[in-house]
Each structure stands twice: as C-alpha cells, then as structure tokens.
Design an enzyme around this catalytic site. Structure first.
Site, short mmCIF file in Angstrom:
data_model
loop_
_atom_site.label_atom_id
_atom_site.label_comp_id
_atom_site.label_asym_id
_atom_site.label_seq_id
_atom_site.Cartn_x
_atom_site.Cartn_y
_atom_site.Cartn_z
N SER A 72 88.03 -79.68 41.57
CA SER A 72 87.74 -80.61 40.48
C SER A 72 89.00 -81.33 40.03
O SER A 72 90.09 -80.76 40.00
CB SER A 72 87.14 -79.85 39.30
OG SER A 72 86.98 -80.69 38.18
N GLN B 244 87.54 -83.76 44.05
CA GLN B 244 86.44 -84.32 43.26
C GLN B 244 86.98 -85.13 42.09
O GLN B 244 87.98 -84.75 41.46
CB GLN B 244 85.55 -83.19 42.75
CG GLN B 244 84.40 -83.62 41.87
CD GLN B 244 84.76 -83.70 40.40
OE1 GLN B 244 85.80 -83.19 39.96
NE2 GLN B 244 83.93 -84.36 39.61
N TYR C 72 85.68 -87.99 38.71
CA TYR C 72 84.68 -88.70 37.94
C TYR C 72 85.11 -90.16 37.80
O TYR C 72 86.26 -90.51 38.04
CB TYR C 72 84.53 -88.09 36.54
CG TYR C 72 84.05 -86.66 36.54
CD1 TYR C 72 82.69 -86.37 36.60
CD2 TYR C 72 84.95 -85.60 36.46
CE1 TYR C 72 82.24 -85.05 36.59
CE2 TYR C 72 84.51 -84.29 36.45
CZ TYR C 72 83.15 -84.03 36.52
OH TYR C 72 82.71 -82.74 36.52
N THR D 258 81.41 -87.24 41.41
CA THR D 258 80.32 -86.66 40.63
C THR D 258 79.76 -87.70 39.67
O THR D 258 80.48 -88.29 38.88
CB THR D 258 80.80 -85.43 39.85
OG1 THR D 258 81.31 -84.46 40.78
CG2 THR D 258 79.66 -84.80 39.06
N ARG E 71 73.17 -76.44 22.88
CA ARG E 71 72.47 -75.35 23.55
C ARG E 71 71.73 -74.54 22.50
O ARG E 71 72.31 -74.16 21.49
CB ARG E 71 73.45 -74.45 24.30
CG ARG E 71 74.27 -75.19 25.35
CD ARG E 71 75.23 -74.24 26.06
NE ARG E 71 76.02 -74.97 27.04
CZ ARG E 71 77.33 -75.16 26.97
NH1 ARG E 71 78.02 -74.66 25.94
NH2 ARG E 71 77.97 -75.83 27.90
N LYS F 222 77.87 -86.78 44.48
CA LYS F 222 77.28 -85.55 43.95
C LYS F 222 76.43 -85.86 42.72
O LYS F 222 76.88 -86.58 41.82
CB LYS F 222 78.39 -84.56 43.59
CG LYS F 222 77.91 -83.20 43.13
CD LYS F 222 79.10 -82.27 42.96
CE LYS F 222 78.66 -80.88 42.53
NZ LYS F 222 78.17 -80.88 41.14
N HIS G 167 73.88 -80.77 38.21
CA HIS G 167 75.08 -80.28 37.55
C HIS G 167 74.89 -78.87 37.00
O HIS G 167 75.36 -78.52 35.91
CB HIS G 167 75.52 -81.23 36.43
CG HIS G 167 77.01 -81.37 36.32
ND1 HIS G 167 77.69 -82.48 36.72
CD2 HIS G 167 77.96 -80.52 35.86
CE1 HIS G 167 78.98 -82.32 36.51
NE2 HIS G 167 79.18 -81.13 36.00
N ARG H 131 72.20 -68.08 44.82
CA ARG H 131 72.74 -66.76 44.49
C ARG H 131 72.63 -65.77 45.66
O ARG H 131 73.19 -64.69 45.60
CB ARG H 131 71.99 -66.16 43.29
CG ARG H 131 72.06 -66.99 42.01
CD ARG H 131 73.45 -67.01 41.41
NE ARG H 131 73.46 -67.67 40.11
CZ ARG H 131 73.62 -68.98 39.94
NH1 ARG H 131 73.80 -69.78 40.98
NH2 ARG H 131 73.61 -69.50 38.73
N ARG I 56 78.69 -71.22 40.00
CA ARG I 56 78.78 -69.99 39.20
C ARG I 56 78.94 -68.75 40.07
O ARG I 56 79.63 -67.81 39.68
CB ARG I 56 77.54 -69.85 38.31
CG ARG I 56 77.48 -70.86 37.16
CD ARG I 56 76.29 -70.57 36.26
NE ARG I 56 76.16 -71.55 35.20
CZ ARG I 56 75.46 -72.68 35.29
NH1 ARG I 56 74.84 -72.97 36.44
NH2 ARG I 56 75.38 -73.52 34.27
#
Length: 395
Positions: free
Chosen positions: A109, A129, A131, A157, A166, A255, A279, A314, A334
């Site tokens: 990134s 990567q 932006y 991206t 959240r 992306k 994302h 995963r 992740r």
C-alpha cells in the site's frame, strides 16, 4: 518472529491476534463499515457454495502455480495491500519476506508503514498500490519512486467512499504516538505485554506515518495527514485512469471492480488485470460479496483481462471456489494480518501454508490435477447466489 507457534486455521490466527493485539489495533483491523452487511457476506458467501467430490481416479500430484501480472507464483494467492498498521514491528517487510519464502507476490500500500525500497528488497515481486490523491505531479513522483525501487506492477484502488460509521463502534486511533497519546493508550498496551515487548525490543514505537507518499528523503506525513489529502482530492474520471495507466508501462491492476460495465472500462483503458472487490466490507455497505459478483465479471471480460478476487478468503477451498468461478488468483488481506499479529513472519508463512494445503485437498477431492483445470462445474452454486451488476448499462 513472535512466540505464538503454529496454528492450523486462519480462524485460530484471528483468535490469537485478538488476544495479542491492543483492543484498538485489533478493532482497526477488523473494521467493516455501517451495519457490517458486506463485511459478513464476504466470508459467509463462500460457505453457501458447495463441492461434489469424487472418490477414485484422483491425481497423485496437484499443480497450484500460476502467472499473474507477468509474475510466476507458486500458488494463486497474492498479498493484498493494506494501510499502515501497528501489528508487528517488522510490518510489511515481514510480510514481504513471508511471501517471498512461499514464492508469491506482495502488494504494498502507498499508505504502508515501511518504505517501498525495503519491501522490494525483501520481495522483488512487489506490486505498488496507490490511490488517486493529490496532484498529477505528486502522483507521478509516487510512480517514479515505485519504479525506481523496482516494483513489478501498479495496483490502483478505486473502491472507497469514505464510509466511517460502524454500528459496533470505531476505535480511537491517534495521529501520532506523542506523550498524550501514550498516556491514553498505556492501559491497552500494558494489557498486551507480548505485543508491547515486540516493539520494546526494537526500541521504537509503532510508526503511524506513511513514507511512500513523498520522496525518499522527505519527511513522511501521518496516516491521517495523507488520508485527508486523499479525501479532499476530486475523484478520478475514466479519462484520469487512462492517463495514469499511460504513465506506467508495466502491469497495471484496477482494484475495486464489481460491475460488468466498469470491468469493460478497465479493459478499455488498457489495464492488465482487475480485482473484484468491495474493500473488505470497508466501503459502501450492502455491496455484494466479491464472490457473488465474480462470475458475471469473469464471463464478460475474463478472456480480455486477468480477473482476480479480493475479499473474504479464509480457506484454501475458498480460493478454489474463486478460481472455478473465473478468478486467475485471489488477494488476501485480513488473513495474513491475523497471521502477522499471531506470529510475525512465520505467522504469515503459516497462513499461506494453510491456504496451500486447503487448495491441494480441494483439488484432490475434485479430481483435478491443476488449478488451470477448474471450471464452474466444480462448484455447486445455489439459486439466487450470484449478483450481476451493471451488465445492461452502456459504457
């Protein structure tokens, strides 16, 4: 390298990461946006897909290697670029070494905590990567630095709408670890002595700056300083993306594609590859899981451009499902961060080994000798599973 030891699943790596990381750091990695619908669907959608295994006639050897963006890799799993983190003192350099040790490529990134030069030195198969942020002149400087460092490709991206709220709450992240911040977060750090000792041994605090958005000899801004510049930069047009593509002669990946019409535009601007992604559920919530959008995109443009998938992987069986439905490879985010938190470089290698083993088992059950033999017939797709976005819109 850490003291977490071997783990057998990515879920166990996540459990260990939760125990090892300060609460705010773990919450920042967990992330997700708004109600978390996309975040949950990214992983849960894979469980809705099934296999119909064979019991005889399987191949004694299974081939996992492939080529992505001109790079030969030993398994179709690439490290997805993730922003600055306080997960482990070695950060992206440890991840790059792990990817190199397992013979695959690294996405770095522009918001990473380690300089691109150090990461390329650890893994020459690094894709840088970025932006769309700042002026065109500043973007050209970012490109030139990545090119000079030896980056093999560029990842741009596009899927970010600055969704913040959240329902379960967002962690408080300081701009700098100054005295005030250290006092505030001391209880969290002291509650995680192993994490604290990792940084104590290096005699330096987690670095919340982003060195790759300025010149090599310039003072790097904080993550939030760079983030602010990104937020205030007018979003790019497709003409802007075509201009950026023209500035980078090597492999070029877009992306964040989830619509068929956008996938066709990616082909039109000359992209080498695209990644079907939302994302990691951190963007506009209720966007479908990438595995749901993948088949329509792959069917529309898969013969013209390399199609990758990023989101929710995963298990090795997840990778096989994505490849069967049209992806050339997947990117993981992740999953490797949990491994890094659990056991440093060895933890990332552990995650890649888990995925490799799961892929091999799935190929064995499906009676396939290579990932290149996979077809949609290898996956049981329930009615109503897939999502076709933008198929009828004009380009």
């Amino acid at each position: 390298m850490g003291d977490g030891g071997w783990f057998e699943t990515v879920a166990e790596a996540q459990r260990r990461a939760k125990k090892r990381l300060p609460k705010s750091v773990y919450a920042a990695l967990l992330a997700g946006s708004e109600h978390g619908v996309s975040y949950r669907d990214n992983t849960e959608a894979f469980a809705q897909l099934g296999f119909a295994p064979h019991v005889a006639g399987q191949s004694a050897k299974r081939e996992l290697s492939t080529t992505v963006m001109g790079e030969q890799i030993s398994l179709p799993v690439i490290i997805s670029p993730t922003g600055v983190q306080a997960v482990h003192p070695d950060g992206e350099v440890a991840v790059a070494r792990a990817a190199a040790a397992r013979d695959t490529a690294m996405g770095l990134s522009s918001f990473a905590s380690k300089p691109v030069e150090d990461v390329v030195a650890a893994n020459p198969r690094t894709f840088f990567q970025m932006y769309w942020m700042g002026t065109k002149d500043s973007m050209l400087r970012h490109l030139e630095r990545a090119r000079a460092a030896g980056a093999k490709g560029l990842i741009v991206t596009l899927d970010w709408s600055f969704s913040h709220g959240r329902d379960w709450g967002s962690p408080v992240i300081p701009e700098r670890l100054d005295l005030k911040a250290m006092v505030r977060f001391a209880p969290e750090g002291l509650a995680r002595p192993h994490w604290l000792m990792d940084f104590a041994r290096t005699r330096r605090l987690p670095d919340l700056t982003v060195p790759n958005v300025v010149g090599r000899d310039e003072r790097p801004p904080t993550f939030f300083g760079a983030y602010g510049e990104w937020m205030t930069t007018p979003p790019p047009s497709w003409q802007d993306i075509a201009w950026l593509r023209a500035q980078w002669e090597g492999p070029f990946l877009l992306k964040g594609i989830c619509r068929v019409d956008d996938a066709r535009r990616a082909v039109d601007v000359g992209a080498t590859a695209l990644s079907v992604s939302n994302h990691g559920g951190n963007n506009l919530d209720t966007t479908p899981a990438p595995i749901r959008a993948l088949p329509a995109v792959a069917q529309a443009v898969g013969d013209q451009i390399e199609v990758l998938l990023d989101g929710g992987v995963r298990r090795g069986s997840d990778v096989i499902k994505a490849l069967a439905l049209g992806a050339k490879a997947v990117l993981i985010g992740r999953a490797y961060l949990w491994g890094l938190a659990a056991n440093g470089q060895a933890g990332v290698e552990n995650v890649l080994d888990i995925l490799r083993g799961g892929m091999d088992s799935a190929l064995l059950g499906l009676r396939r000798s290579s990932v290149r033999e996979l077809t949609p017939d290898d996956v049981l797709v329930p009615p109503g599973f897939t999502r076709t976005l933008g198929a009828d819109a004009s380009s």
